[in-house]
Design an enzyme around this catalytic site. Structure first.
Site, mmCIF file in Angstrom:
data_model
loop_
_atom_site.group_PDB
_atom_site.id
_atom_site.type_symbol
_atom_site.label_atom_id
_atom_site.label_comp_id
_atom_site.label_asym_id
_atom_site.label_seq_id
_atom_site.Cartn_x
_atom_site.Cartn_y
_atom_site.Cartn_z
ATOM 1 N N ASP A 1 -0.434 12.104 -12.419
ATOM 2 C CA ASP A 1 -1.263 13.194 -11.897
ATOM 3 C C ASP A 1 -0.478 14.049 -10.898
ATOM 4 O O ASP A 1 -1.007 15.020 -10.357
ATOM 5 C CB ASP A 1 -2.563 12.675 -11.280
ATOM 6 C CG ASP A 1 -2.377 11.488 -10.357
ATOM 7 O OD1 ASP A 1 -2.094 10.386 -10.858
ATOM 8 O OD2 ASP A 1 -2.513 11.668 -9.145
ATOM 9 N N GLU B 1 0.245 6.396 -0.671
ATOM 10 C CA GLU B 1 0.078 7.460 -1.672
ATOM 11 C C GLU B 1 -1.078 8.394 -1.345
ATOM 12 O O GLU B 1 -1.080 9.527 -1.794
ATOM 13 C CB GLU B 1 -0.058 6.875 -3.083
ATOM 14 C CG GLU B 1 -1.340 6.106 -3.315
ATOM 15 C CD GLU B 1 -1.427 5.519 -4.726
ATOM 16 O OE1 GLU B 1 -0.405 5.037 -5.240
ATOM 17 O OE2 GLU B 1 -2.527 5.550 -5.301
ATOM 18 N N ASP C 1 0.241 -3.233 -7.854
ATOM 19 C CA ASP C 1 -0.633 -2.349 -7.070
ATOM 20 C C ASP C 1 -2.024 -2.976 -6.976
ATOM 21 O O ASP C 1 -2.690 -3.172 -8.003
ATOM 22 C CB ASP C 1 -0.708 -0.989 -7.787
ATOM 23 C CG ASP C 1 -1.338 0.104 -6.942
ATOM 24 O OD1 ASP C 1 -1.978 -0.224 -5.920
ATOM 25 O OD2 ASP C 1 -1.198 1.290 -7.308
ATOM 26 N N GLU D 1 1.525 -3.229 -3.408
ATOM 27 C CA GLU D 1 1.115 -1.885 -2.978
ATOM 28 C C GLU D 1 -0.366 -1.826 -2.619
ATOM 29 O O GLU D 1 -1.194 -2.447 -3.289
ATOM 30 C CB GLU D 1 1.420 -0.935 -4.139
ATOM 31 C CG GLU D 1 0.993 0.483 -3.929
ATOM 32 C CD GLU D 1 1.332 1.326 -5.155
ATOM 33 O OE1 GLU D 1 2.241 0.950 -5.919
ATOM 34 O OE2 GLU D 1 0.675 2.350 -5.359
ATOM 35 N N ARG E 1 4.923 5.341 0.881
ATOM 36 C CA ARG E 1 4.797 5.895 -0.474
ATOM 37 C C ARG E 1 4.284 7.330 -0.547
ATOM 38 O O ARG E 1 3.772 7.766 -1.567
ATOM 39 C CB ARG E 1 3.835 4.993 -1.267
ATOM 40 C CG ARG E 1 4.555 3.811 -1.800
ATOM 41 C CD ARG E 1 3.753 2.952 -2.693
ATOM 42 N NE ARG E 1 2.892 3.593 -3.661
ATOM 43 C CZ ARG E 1 3.311 4.230 -4.743
ATOM 44 N NH1 ARG E 1 4.592 4.338 -4.998
ATOM 45 N NH2 ARG E 1 2.440 4.766 -5.562
ATOM 46 N N HIS F 1 -4.374 -1.513 -5.329
ATOM 47 C CA HIS F 1 -5.225 -0.326 -5.324
ATOM 48 C C HIS F 1 -6.383 -0.400 -4.329
ATOM 49 O O HIS F 1 -7.543 -0.132 -4.671
ATOM 50 C CB HIS F 1 -5.722 -0.025 -6.750
ATOM 51 C CG HIS F 1 -5.646 1.433 -7.092
ATOM 52 N ND1 HIS F 1 -6.749 2.214 -7.299
ATOM 53 C CD2 HIS F 1 -4.588 2.256 -7.244
ATOM 54 C CE1 HIS F 1 -6.389 3.444 -7.570
ATOM 55 N NE2 HIS F 1 -5.084 3.506 -7.539
ATOM 56 N N TRP G 1 -12.186 2.164 -5.682
ATOM 57 C CA TRP G 1 -11.569 2.201 -7.017
ATOM 58 C C TRP G 1 -10.070 2.053 -6.857
ATOM 59 O O TRP G 1 -9.462 2.531 -5.934
ATOM 60 C CB TRP G 1 -11.871 3.517 -7.736
ATOM 61 C CG TRP G 1 -11.117 3.535 -9.032
ATOM 62 C CD1 TRP G 1 -11.398 2.816 -10.162
ATOM 63 C CD2 TRP G 1 -9.937 4.284 -9.330
ATOM 64 N NE1 TRP G 1 -10.452 3.062 -11.129
ATOM 65 C CE2 TRP G 1 -9.540 3.954 -10.633
ATOM 66 C CE3 TRP G 1 -9.147 5.185 -8.581
ATOM 67 C CZ2 TRP G 1 -8.401 4.497 -11.239
ATOM 68 C CZ3 TRP G 1 -8.028 5.733 -9.170
ATOM 69 C CH2 TRP G 1 -7.671 5.395 -10.497
ATOM 70 N N ARG H 1 6.382 -2.036 -12.624
ATOM 71 C CA ARG H 1 5.093 -2.411 -12.037
ATOM 72 C C ARG H 1 4.278 -3.098 -13.121
ATOM 73 O O ARG H 1 4.242 -2.614 -14.266
ATOM 74 C CB ARG H 1 4.369 -1.148 -11.561
ATOM 75 C CG ARG H 1 3.092 -1.433 -10.814
ATOM 76 C CD ARG H 1 2.341 -0.150 -10.493
ATOM 77 N NE ARG H 1 1.305 0.113 -11.475
ATOM 78 C CZ ARG H 1 0.268 0.938 -11.268
ATOM 79 N NH1 ARG H 1 0.151 1.580 -10.113
ATOM 80 N NH2 ARG H 1 -0.629 1.138 -12.194
ATOM 81 N N GLU I 1 8.550 5.943 -7.997
ATOM 82 C CA GLU I 1 7.654 5.636 -9.122
ATOM 83 C C GLU I 1 7.891 6.659 -10.240
ATOM 84 O O GLU I 1 8.012 7.856 -9.986
ATOM 85 C CB GLU I 1 6.193 5.713 -8.648
ATOM 86 C CG GLU I 1 5.188 5.403 -9.740
ATOM 87 C CD GLU I 1 3.748 5.429 -9.224
ATOM 88 O OE1 GLU I 1 3.510 5.950 -8.119
ATOM 89 O OE2 GLU I 1 2.869 4.927 -9.934
ATOM 90 N N TYR J 1 -8.133 -1.993 -12.837
ATOM 91 C CA TYR J 1 -7.256 -0.865 -12.528
ATOM 92 C C TYR J 1 -5.904 -0.943 -13.265
ATOM 93 O O TYR J 1 -5.303 -2.007 -13.347
ATOM 94 C CB TYR J 1 -6.998 -0.789 -11.016
ATOM 95 C CG TYR J 1 -5.855 0.115 -10.706
ATOM 96 C CD1 TYR J 1 -6.028 1.499 -10.751
ATOM 97 C CD2 TYR J 1 -4.585 -0.388 -10.471
ATOM 98 C CE1 TYR J 1 -4.966 2.353 -10.554
ATOM 99 C CE2 TYR J 1 -3.515 0.457 -10.266
ATOM 100 C CZ TYR J 1 -3.715 1.826 -10.307
ATOM 101 O OH TYR J 1 -2.663 2.661 -10.123
#
Ligand code: CS2
Ligand code: MG
Length: 402
Positions: A316, A262, A210, A236, A283, A212, A402, A147, A339, A159
């Site tokens: 995370d 996600e 991504d 993404e 995802r 985001h 964000w 990525r 990922e 980001y």
């Protein structure tokens, strides 16, 4: 086999992780990840106050019944807090079942469908040249998919930019830090980034990106179109997915494959996008989408529509989540990619695990259950620290995604 104990372990080896440990009368225990980045304590309370009292004395082998009990039984369905808690129970019980049978989780699911789990790493840099160099470092480590994110001139805190090591930890302060966003700057910049990456690294490596959740549908359509010459594996989260109809518009304009999910926590979040073939990869993660029990239903639905799995695997999500995901990935007939953002050494030490990286793939290993443990003595040395995710604003102060 009866559940005799359950407790929540919160540890912060640089970032917070919430882990549920379930113990049985046969001396076998299992663990499951319950981490919800920036909202960890909400899941801790949900587990401690409302879930654990219902677990004690239950038959640990009845995973499906426990899932239904916690989902239907709460009356209040879905939501990231509820589903992270259900997932933790689900994975801990699958871990126990595997250990009791002496089998790795992938064998319980139906066995391996492939020899390893293709993963993508995260290359990023403050500038295009730094991002290009970072891709080179991933290629040198053996990654076959990367990525790519880059800082954008004039956009403070764009980001996905790491701090010079392999990990990227956006939840960095007790109160959300502020970043800036500019869609026009980004849309002009992104094709230049990928043009340069392809010039330097060629077309043998898979590239991902991504967005985001930051674009409107028509902006996302433009981005997808402008990136087509660089043949992305996926784009993404091009636009927030609450409005699923939006993906129809993106689809009408571009053949860049789309990946979403996600932040989803239910099969119902995925249904419209999958049934209408508006995405190419779903995802959802083990921890946020209700554990193995719901994720395999999502995979079944997706398989009907040639949508493939691409589980979220940011840092995370704890190694307990990664371990479970890798067993799932090794089995899932419609697996696409996983990922793999590397955890820090401190996190890896806290969660001893059987999975290993080799030649661009992760391998879950053959330890019984999920193949991941937690070192509770070490956990006690890493107490919780308040950390929240950043927010993004436009130059005029308007709140953005964000
Ligand atoms: C990201 C995540 O990995 C990804 O694709 O979108 O890093 C995301 O920002 C974090 O999981 C938020 O907690
Ligand atoms: Mg993402």
């Amino acid at each position: 086999m009866t559940i005799t104990g359950a407790r929540v372990i919160v540890a912060c080896p640089g970032r917070n992780f919430v882990t549920l440990k379930i113990e049985t009368d046969q001396g076998i225990y299992g663990i499951g990840d319950a981490t919800l980045n920036g909202r960890e304590k909400a899941v801790v309370a949900y587990l401690e106050e409302h879930v654990i009292p219902c677990l004690l004395g239950r038959d640990a082998t009845r995973i499906e019944d426990a899932w239904q009990f916690l989902y239907r039984g709460a009356y209040w369905r879905r939501g990231p807090v509820t589903m992270a808690a259900i997932s933790a129970v689900d994975v801990a019980l699958w871990d126990i079942k595997g250990k009791a049978a002496g089998l790795p989780l992938y064998q319980l699911l139906g066995g391996a469908s492939r020899s390893g789990v293709l993963v993508y790493g995260h290359a990023s840099g403050a500038s295009i040249e730094q991002a290009v160099d970072a891709v080179g470092r991933y290629v040198a480590m053996g990654y076959k998919a990367v990525r790519v994110q880059s800082g954008i001139p004039g956009v403070r805190g764009a980001y996905g930019i790491d701090r010079g090591d392999l990990s990227y930890e956006p939840a960095d302060a007790a109160l959300p830090s502020e970043t800036l966003w500019s869609t026009p700057a980004y849309l002009d910049f992104a094709p230049k980034l990928f043009q340069r990456v392809r010039e330097v690294h060629g077309f043998d490596i898979e590239l991902l990106h991504d967005a985001h959740h930051r674009l409107t549908p028509i902006e996302a359509a433009r981005l997808g179109k402008s990136l087509e010459p660089f043949r992305l594996f996926w784009l993404e989260d091009p636009t927030p997915a609450e409005n699923q109809e939006a993906f129809r518009l993106i689809r009408q304009h571009t053949v860049t494959p789309l990946a979403v999910g996600e932040v989803f926590n239910s099969i119902h979040d995925c249904r419209e996008l999958i049934q209408n073939q508006l995405i190419d990869y779903i995802r959802c993660s083990v921890v946020h989408a209700g554990g193995i029990t719901q994720l395999r239903q999502i995979a079944g639905l997706a398989a009907l529509f040639q949508v493939r799995m691409g589980c979220h695997g940011a840092t995370d999500l704890s190694p307990a989540c990664m371990g479970a995901a890798l067993h799932f990935d090794l089995w899932a007939p419609n697996f696409g990619i996983q990922e793999y953002m590397r955890h820090t050494q401190a996190t890896d030490e806290l969660f001893p695990h059987a999975y290993v990286f080799k030649d661009g793939c992760l391998h879950p290993g053959d330890a019984p259950g999920i193949g991941v443990d937690i070192d509770e003595k070490l956990a006690a040395k890493h107490p919780y620290q308040a950390k929240q995710l950043p927010i993004a604003r436009l130059a005029d102060g308007t709140m953005w995604n964000w």
